[in-house]
Design a protein around this motif. Structure first.
Motif, PDB file in Angstrom:
ATOM      1  N   LEU A 101     -13.201   4.530  -5.285  1.00  0.00           N
ATOM      2  CA  LEU A 101     -14.377   4.555  -4.425  1.00  0.00           C
ATOM      3  C   LEU A 101     -15.586   5.126  -5.162  1.00  0.00           C
ATOM      4  O   LEU A 101     -16.712   4.633  -5.018  1.00  0.00           O
ATOM      5  N   PHE A 102     -15.351   6.166  -5.955  1.00  0.00           N
ATOM      6  CA  PHE A 102     -16.424   6.771  -6.749  1.00  0.00           C
ATOM      7  C   PHE A 102     -16.980   5.767  -7.752  1.00  0.00           C
ATOM      8  O   PHE A 102     -18.207   5.629  -7.914  1.00  0.00           O
ATOM      9  N   GLY A 103     -16.094   5.042  -8.432  1.00  0.00           N
ATOM     10  CA  GLY A 103     -16.527   4.063  -9.416  1.00  0.00           C
ATOM     11  C   GLY A 103     -17.307   2.920  -8.791  1.00  0.00           C
ATOM     12  O   GLY A 103     -18.303   2.443  -9.356  1.00  0.00           O
ATOM     13  N   ILE A 104     -16.879   2.481  -7.605  1.00  0.00           N
ATOM     14  CA  ILE A 104     -17.595   1.407  -6.916  1.00  0.00           C
ATOM     15  C   ILE A 104     -19.010   1.854  -6.570  1.00  0.00           C
ATOM     16  O   ILE A 104     -19.990   1.128  -6.807  1.00  0.00           O
ATOM     17  N   GLY A 105     -19.133   3.054  -6.013  1.00  0.00           N
ATOM     18  CA  GLY A 105     -20.452   3.540  -5.629  1.00  0.00           C
ATOM     19  C   GLY A 105     -21.339   3.846  -6.824  1.00  0.00           C
ATOM     20  O   GLY A 105     -22.528   3.480  -6.838  1.00  0.00           O
ATOM     21  N   LEU A 106     -20.776   4.515  -7.832  1.00  0.00           N
ATOM     22  CA  LEU A 106     -21.562   4.872  -9.015  1.00  0.00           C
ATOM     23  C   LEU A 106     -22.049   3.637  -9.757  1.00  0.00           C
ATOM     24  O   LEU A 106     -23.219   3.560 -10.170  1.00  0.00           O
ATOM     25  N   SER A 107     -21.172   2.654  -9.944  1.00  0.00           N
ATOM     26  CA  SER A 107     -21.572   1.446 -10.664  1.00  0.00           C
ATOM     27  C   SER A 107     -22.646   0.681  -9.898  1.00  0.00           C
ATOM     28  O   SER A 107     -23.565   0.108 -10.505  1.00  0.00           O
TER      29      SER A 107
END
Length: 309
Positions: A100-106
């Motif tokens: 979830l963090f990677g989806i939002g950060l990217s």
């Protein structure tokens, strides 16, 4: 010869589908062999994709983008490692949070890159070999990440089964308490394996944004990280079998397009949910002692190691 004209484009399409799965899957395989289950592969791939694309845009060098993607993937994996290895957080929950963090950060970092052109990662043509009919275009003339993916299969197999370091890594994944009693730094080894897995996932993401379709689009991994996770279990944690599984997925992709071309209706929603169904199946299998034993999974996979006890 005209009847064989389909061979080269078909083979290249299969390879294009294989490479990101192989890179991410091989990295996760090494991490899981150390006893760490990281479900954040999708997020790490996205972070690598946007980091590689951004570095290429600003530096004008695709190979610098590849390096940036590997470093970004490793950094995000180390965040997961600190939580699960250092702070003893639950690995499944932390991995899902990393996704979830990677989806939002990217999505946030890549907002300014949407619609921006970038040169495709240069191909490494080998004079003479690349010009061989049929075989040349299939085996030679690919970009750097394709060669890294295919060479990583024998390299990781040799590391795991023919080197002392690989033996120690597998011992940590089987019985971390015994490995610690023998003097091996279990947490350091696991963190290194997790960082390697993140770097490989980052390279898988970079292949998508720099070679497969040289552009940035939010969520462009489209579930490939989940498929890579499922491939690790399908392969019984063996590098060679993982490459075969990735090839089968690439072949299925070709069959899917061919079926749609001849009018066989396959709902896109059904295809979209398959990676998540596979992930659920993997978690169910790994939660069962019988399933883990039948698949020859690392015995300590997903289990917290507390050196204080």
């Amino acid at each position: 010869m005209s009847d064989l004209g389909w061979i080269v484009p078909t083979a290249l399409t299969v390879i294009g589908a294989m490479v990101p799965l192989m890179l991410a899957g091989l990295g996760e395989l090494v991490a899981e062999r150390s006893g760490v289950l990281n479900l954040g592969v999708e997020g790490m791939m996205l972070v690598g994709a946007v980091a590689g694309f951004g570095a290429t845009v600003f530096l004008g060098d695709g190979h610098a983008g590849v390096l940036a993607a590997a470093l970004a993937g490793a950094a995000s994996a180390c965040l997961f490692g600190v939580l699960t290895i250092g702070l003893l957080a639950n690995q499944v929950a932390s991995g899902l949070a990393l996704t979830l963090f990677g989806i939002g950060l990217s999505a946030a970092l890549g907002a300014g890159f949407v619609g921006m052109p970038v040169d495709r990662l240069p191909r490494l043509d080998l004079p003479g070999l690349s010009d061989i009919p049929v075989i040349g275009p299939i085996l030679f003339g690919h970009d750097l990440l394709v060669y890294i993916a295919f060479l990583s299969v024998p390299a990781i197999h040799f590391f795991l089964y023919r080197s002392h370091a690989g033996l120690v890594l597998r011992a940590v994944g089987e019985n971390p308490d015994a490995a610690r009693a023998m003097g091996y730094p279990v947490r350091t080894i696991r963190l290194a394996a997790v960082a390697f897995g993140g770097a490989m996932a980052g390279l898988g993401g970079a292949y998508l944004s720099l070679a497969h379709t040289p552009m940035w689009a939010e969520g462009m991994t489209a579930g490939r990280g989940w498929i890579a996770l499922a491939l690790v279990v399908f392969a019984s944690w063996l590098p060679g079998r993982l490459a075969i599984g990735a090839a089968l997925f690439g072949a299925v992709t070709i069959l899917q397009f061919h079926a749609q071309g001849i009018g066989v209706g396959i709902p896109s929603q059904f295809l979209s949910m398959l990676p998540y169904l596979a992930t659920i199946a993997v978690l169910v299998i790994l939660s069962s002692r019988t399933g883990r034993n039948s698949l020859d999974a690392p015995r300590a996979l997903g289990r917290i190691f507390d050196p204080g006890h």
